[in-house]
Design a protein around this motif. Structure first.
Motif, PDB file in Angstrom:
ATOM      1  N   LEU A 204       0.811  -1.217   0.000  1.00 22.82           N
ATOM      2  CA  LEU A 204       0.000   0.000   0.000  1.00 22.82           C
ATOM      3  C   LEU A 204       0.853   1.280   0.000  1.00 22.82           C
ATOM      4  O   LEU A 204       0.350   2.371  -0.251  1.00 22.82           O
ATOM      5  CB  LEU A 204      -0.955   0.005   1.196  1.00 22.82           C
ATOM      6  N   LYS A 206       2.958   1.836  -2.179  1.00 20.83           N
ATOM      7  CA  LYS A 206       3.230   2.160  -3.585  1.00 20.83           C
ATOM      8  C   LYS A 206       2.320   3.234  -4.172  1.00 20.83           C
ATOM      9  O   LYS A 206       2.819   4.208  -4.737  1.00 20.83           O
ATOM     10  CB  LYS A 206       3.214   0.883  -4.424  1.00 20.83           C
ATOM     11  N   PRO A 207       0.983   3.128  -4.035  1.00 22.24           N
ATOM     12  CA  PRO A 207       0.158   4.201  -4.597  1.00 22.24           C
ATOM     13  C   PRO A 207       0.475   5.570  -3.986  1.00 22.24           C
ATOM     14  O   PRO A 207       0.364   6.585  -4.674  1.00 22.24           O
ATOM     15  CB  PRO A 207      -1.271   3.756  -4.280  1.00 22.24           C
ATOM     16  N   LEU A 208       0.887   5.590  -2.727  1.00 20.78           N
ATOM     17  CA  LEU A 208       1.222   6.876  -2.098  1.00 20.78           C
ATOM     18  C   LEU A 208       2.479   7.454  -2.749  1.00 20.78           C
ATOM     19  O   LEU A 208       2.516   8.622  -3.150  1.00 20.78           O
ATOM     20  CB  LEU A 208       1.441   6.703  -0.592  1.00 20.78           C
ATOM     21  N   LEU A 210       3.812   6.556  -5.626  1.00 18.11           N
ATOM     22  CA  LEU A 210       3.660   6.750  -7.073  1.00 18.11           C
ATOM     23  C   LEU A 210       3.120   8.154  -7.341  1.00 18.11           C
ATOM     24  O   LEU A 210       3.575   8.863  -8.240  1.00 18.11           O
ATOM     25  CB  LEU A 210       2.715   5.704  -7.663  1.00 18.11           C
ATOM     26  N   ARG A 211       2.177   8.571  -6.541  1.00 15.17           N
ATOM     27  CA  ARG A 211       1.641   9.925  -6.687  1.00 15.17           C
ATOM     28  C   ARG A 211       2.737  10.951  -6.443  1.00 15.17           C
ATOM     29  O   ARG A 211       2.911  11.896  -7.209  1.00 15.17           O
ATOM     30  CB  ARG A 211       0.495  10.129  -5.707  1.00 15.17           C
ATOM     31  N   ASP A 240       5.170   1.040 -13.302  1.00 13.60           N
ATOM     32  CA  ASP A 240       4.388   2.252 -13.026  1.00 13.60           C
ATOM     33  C   ASP A 240       5.311   3.400 -12.604  1.00 13.60           C
ATOM     34  O   ASP A 240       5.145   4.532 -13.045  1.00 13.60           O
ATOM     35  CB  ASP A 240       3.359   1.993 -11.935  1.00 13.60           C
TER      36      ASP A 240
ATOM     37  N   ILE C  63      -9.943   1.103  -7.996  1.00  9.03           N
ATOM     38  CA  ILE C  63      -8.884   0.186  -8.390  1.00  9.03           C
ATOM     39  C   ILE C  63      -8.524  -0.670  -7.179  1.00  9.03           C
ATOM     40  O   ILE C  63      -8.126  -0.152  -6.136  1.00  9.03           O
ATOM     41  CB  ILE C  63      -7.651   0.947  -8.896  1.00  9.03           C
ATOM     42  N   VAL C  69      -7.645  -0.492  -1.514  1.00 10.14           N
ATOM     43  CA  VAL C  69      -8.369  -0.034  -2.692  1.00 10.14           C
ATOM     44  C   VAL C  69      -8.115   1.457  -2.876  1.00 10.14           C
ATOM     45  O   VAL C  69      -7.942   2.197  -1.903  1.00 10.14           O
ATOM     46  CB  VAL C  69      -9.893  -0.304  -2.546  1.00 10.14           C
ATOM     47  N   ASP C 132      -6.924  18.338   0.071  1.00 12.43           N
ATOM     48  CA  ASP C 132      -5.513  18.001   0.286  1.00 12.43           C
ATOM     49  C   ASP C 132      -4.566  19.135  -0.060  1.00 12.43           C
ATOM     50  O   ASP C 132      -3.487  19.240   0.504  1.00 12.43           O
ATOM     51  CB  ASP C 132      -5.145  16.768  -0.536  1.00 12.43           C
ATOM     52  N   PHE C 159      -4.291  13.973   5.110  1.00 11.82           N
ATOM     53  CA  PHE C 159      -3.216  13.113   5.604  1.00 11.82           C
ATOM     54  C   PHE C 159      -1.869  13.826   5.639  1.00 11.82           C
ATOM     55  O   PHE C 159      -1.191  13.841   6.667  1.00 11.82           O
ATOM     56  CB  PHE C 159      -3.142  11.874   4.705  1.00 11.82           C
ATOM     57  N   TYR C 160      -1.487  14.443   4.538  1.00 10.40           N
ATOM     58  CA  TYR C 160      -0.116  14.956   4.431  1.00 10.40           C
ATOM     59  C   TYR C 160       0.091  16.267   5.185  1.00 10.40           C
ATOM     60  O   TYR C 160       1.212  16.610   5.538  1.00 10.40           O
ATOM     61  CB  TYR C 160       0.294  15.127   2.965  1.00 10.40           C
ATOM     62  N   PRO C 183      -5.201   9.056   2.718  1.00 11.52           N
ATOM     63  CA  PRO C 183      -4.150   9.666   1.906  1.00 11.52           C
ATOM     64  C   PRO C 183      -4.486   9.562   0.422  1.00 11.52           C
ATOM     65  O   PRO C 183      -5.137   8.608   0.004  1.00 11.52           O
ATOM     66  CB  PRO C 183      -2.903   8.840   2.231  1.00 11.52           C
ATOM     67  N   ARG C 184      -4.041  10.558  -0.362  1.00  8.83           N
ATOM     68  CA  ARG C 184      -4.221  10.475  -1.812  1.00  8.83           C
ATOM     69  C   ARG C 184      -3.100   9.655  -2.405  1.00  8.83           C
ATOM     70  O   ARG C 184      -1.987   9.641  -1.888  1.00  8.83           O
ATOM     71  CB  ARG C 184      -4.215  11.862  -2.442  1.00  8.83           C
ATOM     72  N   GLY C 185      -3.436   8.985  -3.476  1.00  8.65           N
ATOM     73  CA  GLY C 185      -2.425   8.196  -4.163  1.00  8.65           C
ATOM     74  C   GLY C 185      -2.775   8.049  -5.620  1.00  8.65           C
ATOM     75  O   GLY C 185      -3.792   8.586  -6.072  1.00  8.65           O
ATOM     76  N   THR C 186      -1.936   7.342  -6.340  1.00  7.64           N
ATOM     77  CA  THR C 186      -2.158   7.109  -7.765  1.00  7.64           C
ATOM     78  C   THR C 186      -1.933   5.635  -8.069  1.00  7.64           C
ATOM     79  O   THR C 186      -0.990   5.042  -7.558  1.00  7.64           O
ATOM     80  CB  THR C 186      -1.186   7.946  -8.611  1.00  7.64           C
ATOM     81  N   ALA C 187      -2.821   5.061  -8.863  1.00  4.52           N
ATOM     82  CA  ALA C 187      -2.664   3.659  -9.256  1.00  4.52           C
ATOM     83  C   ALA C 187      -3.081   3.503 -10.716  1.00  4.52           C
ATOM     84  O   ALA C 187      -3.821   4.339 -11.245  1.00  4.52           O
ATOM     85  CB  ALA C 187      -3.499   2.752  -8.366  1.00  4.52           C
ATOM     86  N   ARG C 188      -2.592   2.445 -11.325  1.00  2.36           N
ATOM     87  CA  ARG C 188      -2.941   2.202 -12.721  1.00  2.36           C
ATOM     88  C   ARG C 188      -4.153   1.288 -12.806  1.00  2.36           C
ATOM     89  O   ARG C 188      -4.202   0.236 -12.157  1.00  2.36           O
ATOM     90  CB  ARG C 188      -1.757   1.577 -13.472  1.00  2.36           C
ATOM     91  N   LEU C 195      -3.695   5.974 -15.503  1.00  2.00           N
ATOM     92  CA  LEU C 195      -3.414   6.285 -14.108  1.00  2.00           C
ATOM     93  C   LEU C 195      -4.629   6.970 -13.512  1.00  2.00           C
ATOM     94  O   LEU C 195      -5.224   7.843 -14.134  1.00  2.00           O
ATOM     95  CB  LEU C 195      -2.220   7.220 -13.996  1.00  2.00           C
ATOM     96  N   VAL C 200      -6.546   6.402  -0.971  1.00  2.00           N
ATOM     97  CA  VAL C 200      -6.052   5.049  -0.747  1.00  2.00           C
ATOM     98  C   VAL C 200      -6.542   4.535   0.608  1.00  2.00           C
ATOM     99  O   VAL C 200      -6.373   5.206   1.626  1.00  2.00           O
ATOM    100  CB  VAL C 200      -4.516   5.027  -0.793  1.00  2.00           C
ATOM    101  N   TYR C 201      -7.185   3.368   0.578  1.00  2.00           N
ATOM    102  CA  TYR C 201      -7.707   2.734   1.792  1.00  2.00           C
ATOM    103  C   TYR C 201      -7.053   1.379   1.977  1.00  2.00           C
ATOM    104  O   TYR C 201      -6.823   0.669   1.006  1.00  2.00           O
ATOM    105  CB  TYR C 201      -9.218   2.521   1.676  1.00  2.00           C
TER     106      TYR C 201
ATOM    107  N   TYR D  55      -8.732  -7.571  -1.396  1.00  2.00           N
ATOM    108  CA  TYR D  55      -9.439  -6.659  -0.501  1.00  2.00           C
ATOM    109  C   TYR D  55     -10.911  -6.516  -0.874  1.00  2.00           C
ATOM    110  O   TYR D  55     -11.793  -6.858  -0.100  1.00  2.00           O
ATOM    111  CB  TYR D  55      -8.750  -5.305  -0.533  1.00  2.00           C
ATOM    112  N   GLU D 215     -16.217  -3.228 -10.818  1.00  2.00           N
ATOM    113  CA  GLU D 215     -15.997  -3.595  -9.426  1.00  2.00           C
ATOM    114  C   GLU D 215     -16.903  -2.743  -8.542  1.00  2.00           C
ATOM    115  O   GLU D 215     -17.022  -1.533  -8.743  1.00  2.00           O
ATOM    116  CB  GLU D 215     -14.542  -3.381  -9.034  1.00  2.00           C
TER     117      GLU D 215
END
Ligand code: FAD
Ligand code: FAD
Ligand code: FMN
Ligand code: FMN
Ligand code: FES
Ligand code: FES
Lengths: 304, 252, 304, 252
Positions: A204, A206-208, A210-211, A240, C63, C69, C132, C159-160, C183-188, C195, C200-201, D55, D215
Motif C-alpha cells: 500500500l 506504492k500508490p502513495l 507513485l503519486r 508504473d 482500483i 483499494v 488536500d 493526511f499529508y 491519503p491520496r495516491g495514484t494507481a494504474r 493512471l 487510498v484505503y 481486498y 468492481e
C-alpha cells in the motif's frame, strides 16, 4: 542495456537494469547469494552504515501487519571502517555496482566518512539516508559535505518531508534522489503489548509514493534522476514508477517475503526498459564523460 | 539454504490446540535436522497474483521428517490451512542443536509456547536410549501431550516454575534446552536461569541453551532484525540460532 | 455509556460507543440497514456533501490494490439542499447522532451552508472536509466561517498536511479533529491502463496514522478531542487509536469489504471504552452544559 | 440483500480459460434470478485473523442455481480456489433482467468478457422455447462454449464486430443484452450501438440493454463508486443495474 542513474556532470553510474534492492533489505554483502542471482540486478545497495558502530534496537523490532511489516532495527552495524574491511572482498567480486547506504548524522562525521569512502574503489556511489525528523538546514549541510566525495551522491529523502526537501537537496549537490525511505509508523507488538515505532513496508506504500513521484517528477529539473522506492511487489509496480518518470526503482521488503520477486522484477524490466532509454539518459548527457569504477568493472563482465 | 516449493498434503488435528500439516517437500529438505526451521508462506502459481496478507513468512519447526519427502509441522488449530495449498519454503534456516557426546538425560522446557520446536529431536534421542523430560511452563501448560512418544516424561510447572522432582531432574540433566514464546524472551530466559543457578553455583557452558522463535523477516542474515547481544559478540538468530548458550546471552 | 467527543464549551456531542463510519463509506442515509445494526454505532457520518451538486468522476473510480483499494468518486452528490430534503426523514429515525460531512470549498459557500444546516435539527454536528491541496490561510478562513454554526464543528484534516494544520485549525474554532482523511495516491487501472488518482484505503494506513495520532495527541491541547481514522480493520486497530489518546474512531473501507466488521468493532469498544471515560470526558467538562438534539434524541432511546 | 456464509464444495474446469465453483449457500440465495449477482470474499472463522488481500469483494454472477442450496459460479482458471474455502457473500446484488412478455428470439453479446453474467438466463429461456443467439466479440472470442447448452447458437464476431447472419439475427431479435468487460464500458456500448443503429433507424426502448460488471466496493449504494449518468438521472450499477437501457445511458 546501460542506464545512467545519476545527473549529467562529473560522475556517472551505469546500471544494466533499473532495479536494485532498497537499503536495509539485503545486508552489506552477498547474504542473498543462495536465493538471488546478483548479476540480474542493477546494483547492490547496502544496509545503512554509520561512522560509529550502532547496536541494534532493544526488544521487539519486527511486527507483522496485514499485508506489510513494521521494522525498527535500530540499524545495527559495526561502523563504517569495519563494514568496509569486512565486505570489501565481496564487493570486489560483485558483478554489479555497489552503492553504500550511509546514515546521515552530523557534517563532522560526514567529513570523516567521505575521506574513508574515497579510498575504497569497490564503492561505486553513496546513498545518503536523511533521518525523518531532520530540518532543512541540517539536511543541506549534510548533503553539501557529502557532495565533496569523489563519487556520485544519491540522497534518500524521508517519506513525509520529501516535498520540502527535494529541490534544496538537489541544489546542495545530490546527483540523484531516492523517493522515498519507508514511512515511519507505530504498531502494537501482539506479544509484549508494547507500542513499537519503526518503518512500515507493504504494497500500500506504492500508490502513495507513485503519486509523489509523479508530482515531484514534474517539479524538479529533468536532469535530476529520481530512483523510486516504496511498496514495489510486482513488475507492474516497478513499471508504473518508470512510467511516472523514475529512471530506476528499489525493491524493499518484498524481497524478504519472496526473494525471487526482486529477481523477476529485475529480469522483467531489464527487457522492458529499452523503451525508456530516452528518459533514462537525459538529452544533456555527454557520452564521453568520466566513468566510475562500476563502469570499468562492468566492461570486464561477460556481456549480458 | 534455498527456496523450494511444497504442497500441504494432509491436515490433521493432534490435540485441542494444535494441528499437524504434512508437507510434500523438495528432497533437499529431508536432510533437515532438529533445531533447523523453514520459513513458509502460501504462494500462487501466477506470481503477478501473489497475495501479501499474511506478509512475513512463518517460522515452522518440523516435528517429523518422514519417508517420501514428507515433512510434518505443527501449527495452532486456529490457523486455517487447506490440503492442496501451494507453499514457498526457505530453508533450512539456522543451525542444528548441538548435543553432548554422551548425552543420557535431557531436560526440555517450553515456556509460554507449544514445544513444537523441540519435538524433532525426540525420535533420534529416544532411539539412543536418552531419557527425555519435558516441562511445560506458563501458557505452555495448556498444551496436551498425549500425542507425544510415551517415553517422554512430561511435567507441568507451577506458577513459581517449580515441578515435582525438579531438584532431581535438574541434577540428572546433562543438557537443558529452554524454548520460549515470542515477546519478552530474555525475561523468560532469566527466570529459568534463576532456577538453574539455585542448583548449580557455577553453570557450565554447553549445558543450558535458550531456543528462540522470533519472527524472521529475511532468514538469511540480511535484514538485521534478529540481532542478539552475546557477551562478546552480536549474533543473528537466523544464521547462528535458534539455540544460544544461556551463559553467553545478554539477558538484560 | 456516554462519551463526549467535542471539546468542552458551547456544544456537546455524546456517543454511546466510540466507533462510527468514516465519511464516504456508508452513504447519506441508511443504505447499510440490511447489513448493519445502526443502533450499535456511535454516530452516522454522511458521505461528503457540497453546496452545489457535483457529478461523479468520469471513467474508472475504483482500483483494487493488494490489501487495499484506491477510490476517486469525485464525491457525486445532489447538493446540500437536496441531500437534506432527501434524507431528513431517515436521519430523524436514526437511533444515533447524524454528523453531516461537508466538503470545504469557499467561505462564501460555507456561509450559505451554515444558514441551511442551522435549520436542520436532524443534523447533530458537521464534519468539515479540508481538501488536500488547501493552504493554511484558506483552511483557517473556512473553519472560522463554519464555526459560526450553532452545532459542533469537527474538522477532518488531510493526511499529508495534518501536522501543519492541527493547531491553527483548533484555534480557528474546530470542536474536534478527525485524523485523518485517507491519503491520496495514484494507481494504474489494469483494464484501461490509465493512471487514476484518488484516495487510498487499507490496513497499512493504520500504523502511519497511529504514529501521527500518538505524536499529535502530545502536541495539541488535551481538551481538544481527536477522532482517529485510517486503516482500521479490527477491534484491536481501534483500541490502539484509543490508547494513543483518540476519543473515538472512524472505520472506512473495511465496511465495504466486510460490513459486519464495523459492527463488531463498535460492539467490542462499546464495552471496552468504559476504562477510557476519563479521557473521553476531559476534567474541565461541565455536566450541565447545553446539549445537542442528538443528546435529547438519545434520551428517548431505550437505554443500551 | 443480506450477508451470508458459503463454502466452496467443488471446483471443476469447464474449458481452457474457466472453472466452475459449486457453492453451498444460504437458502435465501437460491431465489436469485438472472441479472442478480453476489459480492464474494474468502473469510476466516476467526474474524480477528481476517485476511485483506484480496481486498474488494469479487462480483460473481451465478451461472446455475441447483437443488440443495447449490449455486454455481464461473471464474477464470488462473484464479486459485480450494474446496472447503469459507466465503462471505453479500447478495442478491442488483435487479433481475427484465425480459419482454412475448420473448421469442434473444441476442446475447459478450464483448471483451466471458459471458458468465448472461448464462443464468439460459435454462428458463430455453425451457420457454426462446431461441438464443450468443455473439462473442473482441477477446470474448477466446471463450470456448462447448459446455453451454447446445440449443444456444454461438457466433464469433470479426474485428469489425460483424458475424455471419448478423443482419438476420438483428432483425429477428426481440431483445438484445450486451455484456462488456471492465475498462472503457461506454466505448464498447457505443461501438455496439453503431451496429444496431445501422439496422434500426429509430431504436425502441426496452430493446437493447447494456450489462455492466464494474468492481463494486460496497454493493449497497453507499460508496457512490458505481454512479452512471443516464439521460435524465444518475443511477447506481449496484442498486439499479447491472442492465441499463442503452438508449437511456450516456455513452460519452
Ligand atoms: C473545482 C474542481 C473540480 C473537479 N472536478 C472533477 C471532476 O469532474 N471529475 C474528477 O474526477 N475530478 C475532479 N476534480 C478533482 C481533480 O481533478 C483531481 O482528480 C483530484 O483533486 C485529485 O487531484 P490530486 O492533485 O490530489 O491528484 P494527484 O495524485 O496529485 O494527480 C495530479 C495529476 O498528476 C497525475 N499523476 C499523479 N501521479 C502520477 C504518476 N505517478 N505518474 C504520472 N502522473 C501522475 C494524476 O493522474 C493527476 O492527473 C475536481 C477538482 C476541483 C478542485
Ligand atoms: C542519537 C539516537 C540514538 C538512538 N538510539 C536508539 C537505540 O539505541 N535503540 C532504538 O531502538 N532506537 C534508538 N534511536 C531511535 C529513536 O529512539 C526512535 O525510536 C526512532 O528515531 C523513531 O523515532 P520517531 O520519532 O520516528 O518515532 P515516533 O513514531 O515518532 O515515536 C516517538 C515516540 O512516541 C511514541 N508513539 C508513537 N506513536 C504512538 C501512539 N500512537 N501512541 C502512543 N505513543 C506513540 C513512540 O512509541 C515513541 O516512543 C536513537 C535515535 C537517535 C537520534
Ligand atoms: C543520530 C542517530 C543516532 C542513532 N543511534 C542509534 C543507536 O545507537 N542504536 C540504535 O538502535 N539506533 C540508533 N539510531 C537509529 C534509530 O533507532 C532508527 O532506527 C533509525 O533512525 C532508522 O529507524 P529504523 O531502524 O526504524 O528504520 C540512530 C539514529 C540517528 C538519527
Ligand atoms: C473545489 C472542488 C470542486 C470539485 N468539483 C468536482 C466535480 O465537479 N466533480 C467531481 O467529480 N469531483 C469534484 N471535486 C472532487 C474531487 O474530484 C475529489 O474527488 C475530491 O477532492 C475528493 O477526492 P476523491 O473523490 O478522490 O475522494 C471537487 C473538489 C474540489 C476541492
Ligand atoms: S531474519 Fe533477517 S537478519 Fe535474521
Ligand atoms: S458499489 Fe458502492 S454505491 Fe454502488
Amino acid at each position: 542495456m546501460a542506464i545512467e542513474i545519476v545527473r549529467p556532470g562529473k560522475f556517472s553510474l551505469i546500471v544494466s537494469t533499473p532495479v536494485m534492492p532498497a537499503a536495509g533489505t539485503v545486508g552489506f554483502g552477498d547474504r542473498y547469494r543462495d536465493l538471488l542471482d546478483y548479476e540480474r540486478l542493477g546494483a547492490l545497495v547496502t544496509n545503512p552504515v554509520t561512522i560509529e558502530p550502532w547496536s541494534g534496537a532493544a526488544g521487539t523490532r519486527v511486527i507483522g501487519l496485514d499485508a506489510g511489516v513494521l521494522a525498527h532495527t535500530g540499524l545495527p552495524n559495526p561502523g563504517l571502517a569495519k563494514v568496509i574491511s569486512l565486505n570489501r572482498r565481496v564487493w570486489a567480486k560483485m558483478p554489479i555496482p555497489v552503492i553504500l547506504h550511509l546514515v546521515g548524522t552530523s557534517p563532522r562525521q560526514m567529513k570523516r566518512a567521505v575521506a574513508m569512502i574515497d579510498e575504497v574503489d569497490e564503492i561505486a556511489a553513496v546513498e545518503l539516508g536523511l533521518s525523518d525528523d531532520i530540518d532543512l538546514d541540517s539536511a543541506i549541510d549534510l548533503v553539501a559535505e557529502a557532495a565533496r566525495m569523489e563519487k556520485p551522491l544519491i540522497a534518500r529523502l524521508p517519506f513525509y518531508e520529501s516535498y520540502e526537501l527535494a529541490l534544496p537537496i538537489a541544489e546542495a549537490g545530490a546527483d540523484a534522489l531516492v523517493l522515498t525511505a519507508p514511512p515511519r509508523g507505530t504498531a502494537r507488538d501482539p506479544h509484549s503489548g508494547k507500542l513499537v515505532s519503526g518503518r512500515v513496508y507493504g504494497p500500500l506504500v506504492k500508490p502513495l509514493n507513485l503519486r509523489l513521484v509523479g508530482r515531484l517528477r514534474r517539479q524538479i529539473p529533468d536532469e535530476l534522476p529520481i530512483i523510486a522506492a516504496g511498496g514495489i511487489h510486482s513488475p507492474q509496480d516497478a513499471r508504473d514508477y518508470l512510467e511516472a518518470g523514475a529512471v530506476a526503482v528499489q525493491v524493499d521488503a518484498a524481497t524478504w517475503a519472496q526473494p525471487k520477486m526482486l529477481e523477476r522484477i529485475a529480469r522483467d524490466l531489464g527487457g522492458w526498459i529499452a523503451t525508456r532509454q530516452k528518459d533514462a539518459l537525459p538529452d544533456e548527457w555527454n557520452p564521453d564523460m568520466s566513468h566510475t569504477e562500476a563502469m570499468q568493472r562492468r566492461a570486464r563482465q561477460p556481456d549480458d | 539454504m534455498k527456496e523450494s516449493q511444497a504442497y500441504i498434503e494432509r491436515v490433521k488435528r493432534v490435540n485441542r490446540s494444535h494441528q499437524r500439516l504434512e508437507l510434500a517437500v523438495d528432497q533437499s529438505l529431508t536432510a533437515l535436522r532438529a533445531g533447523q526451521a523453514l520459513l513458509a508462506r502460501p504462494m500462487n502459481k501466477d506470481y503477478e497474483a501473489e497475495q501479501w496478507d499474511p506478509y512475513l513468512r512463518e517460522l515452522w519447526f518440523p516435528v517429523e521428517v518422514q519417508a517420501r519427502n514428507i515433512v510434518v509441522v505443527e501449527r495452532p488449530a486456529r490457523a486455517h490451512y487447506l490440503p492442496g495449498q501451494l507453499l514457498s519454503l526457505i530453508g533450512p534456516v539456522g543451525q542444528p542443536f548441538r548435543f553432548r557426546q554422551k548425552l543420557r538425560n535431557i531436560l526440555l522446557i517450553a515456556y509460554d509456547t507449544a514445544p513444537a520446536a523441540l519435538l524433532l529431536m525426540l525420535p533420534p534421542l529416544l532411539a539412543k536410549q536418552v531419557s527425555v523430560t519435558l516441562v511445560l511452563m506458563g501458557s505452555a501448560r495448556q498444551y496436551e501431550t498425549s500425542h507425544l512418544p510415551e517415553e517422554v516424561e512430561v511435567f507441568q510447572a507451577d506458577d513459581s516454575l517449580a515441578w515435582p522432582d525438579m531438584v532431581m531432574t535438574l541434577g540428572w540433566a546433562d543438557q537443558v534446552f529452554v524454548l520460549v514464546g515470542q515477546g519478552d524472551e530474555m525475561g523468560s530466559f532469566a527466570a529459568v536461569m534463576r532456577l538453574m543457578r539455585e542448583r548449580h553455583s557455577e553453570l557450565p557452558t554447553n549445558y543450558v541453551f535458550g531456543v528462540l522463535q522470533r519472527e524472521l523477516p529475511c532468514g538469511v542474515g540480511a535484514c538485521h532484525a534478529c540481532v542478539l547481544n552475546l557477551r562478546r559478540a552480536q549474533k543473528l538468530q537466523c544464521l547462528d540460532g535458534p539455540a544460544f548458550d544461556l551463559t553467553d546471552l545478554r539477558l538484560n
